[in-house]
Design a protein around this motif. Structure first.
Motif: not given
Ligand code: F6P
Length: 351
Positions: A184-188
């Motif tokens: 989720g963080l990596a994919g914004d």
């Protein structure tokens, strides 16, 4: 100290990328020490079905790049068998094993701990895409699953934008939200829902409504399959399931929360919503180089533990180094997202 001459190795529980790399490392280090390796097929089931396969330098050559496990897996728990765990002891004698290495997640390692408490010479190697085994900073399989989930999110974003839709992505994560948080963080992602922080449906609807008012109609919502929903009362948060039949371990069969979230948002915010359940795709295919190397380091260390008769321990990653931790400590509790991680998730998602 009696040095081992022959050891058994098994992979058990849900599979994950990197299991074969761990097996390769066990074989390579054992060969150096003059130890013969017997593969036990189907996890703990192999003790009951008498299924084994010798593992050699020759027949494990090149397997590190392959997903799955050449030994096959099952979720069979010896302590739930009518014949009990006595069979495991008998087979160990029959096969002439001095020790066993069990590669697995929480279920497998808990069985290993119980066997050790009976005096069985066993060590563990932690694996799971969920990364929820305590006592190790990371488990192998996780990095591959995060890569797969991140790629899916990146792809879903372009179609979300094209249609001005909410795209809900359901990822694995039974007890902890490590995959959801990382991918989720990596994919914004705009919203990340994890088991560690039960979600209030009204709060989620409000957040998405605010985004819509700002003109943001294409959103990415990442939800861990084990995410919990609360209703604002003192009632225990609940799982959202589309199948009420438990799995063979008697645990809830997860899946369904993604569709629930998509329906909730479409009905209450009026944004068209779709769900993608990544499911077992996250467990399949070739491991990332990082997972291969971690698996090899952990497998290598497990042989060292056997060599030193450090039974009842598992190999573990601590910072940049490989060490060990007792199975007792590793299986006491799940490794949950820390408050620091939850803060990160909040900071980078919508308010
Ligand atoms: O291995 C962990 C895990 O992938 C969980 O995230 C998931 O809930 C479960 O396994 C699925 O298990 P099964 O393969 O038995 O459906």
């Amino acid at each position: 100290m009696t040095r081992p001459k022959k050891i058994g190795v098994l992979t058990s529980g849900g599979d994950c990328p990197g299991l074969n790399a761990a097996l390769r490392a066990v074989v390579v280090r054992s060969a150096e020490l003059g130890i013969e390796v017997l593969g036990i097929r189907g996890g703990y089931r192999g003790f009951y079905s008498d299924e084994t396969q010798p593992l050699t330098l020759e027949n494990t050559e090149g397997i590190a790049a392959k997903g799955g496990t050449i030994l096959t897996n099952s979720r069979l728990n010896p302590f739930q068998q009518p014949e009990g765990a006595q069979v495991v002891w008998e087979q160990k004698e029959k096969w002439g094993l001095d020790a066993v290495i069990a590669v697995g997640g929480e279920g497998t390692l808990s069985v290993a701990r119980l066997l050790y408490e009976e005096g069985f010479p066993i060590v563990g190697v932690p694996k799971t895409i969920d990364n929820d085994v305590d006592g190790t900073d990371y488990t192998f399989g996780f990095d591959t699953a995060v890569s797969i989930a991140t790629e899916a999110i990146d792809r879903l974003r372009t179609t979300a934008e094209a249609h001005e839709r909410v795209m809900v992505v359901e990822v694995m994560g039974r007890r902890s939200g490590w995959i959801a948080a990382h991918a989720g963080l990596a994919g914004d992602a705009d919203v990340i829902l994890v088991p560690e922080r039960p979600c209030l449906a009204e709060g989620l609807i409000q957040k998405v409504q605010n985004e819509k008012k700002k003109g943001n109609n294409s959103l990415i919502v990442v939800v861990a399959e084990g995410a919990l929903f609360r209703d604002g009362s003192d009632a225990a948060p609940r799982l959202i399931l589309n199948n009420n039949e438990p799995d063979v371990f008697g645990r809830p069969r997860l899946g369904g929360v993604g569709a629930y979230v998509a329906d909730l948002l479409e009905a209450n915010v009026g944004l068209e919503s779709r769900v993608t359940v990544l499911g077992h795709v996250q467990r399949g295919g070739s491991p990332t180089p990082r997972d291969r190397v971690l698996a090899m380091r952990l497998g290598n260390c497990a042989v060292e533990l056997v060599w030193q008769e450090a039974f009842g321990y598992m190999s573990a990653l601590k910072g940049a180094s490989i060490g060990s931790v007792s199975l007792q400590k590793a299986t006491q509790d799940r490794k949950a997202l820390s408050p620091e991680w939850l803060e990160m998730v909040e900071r980078f998602t919508i308010d």
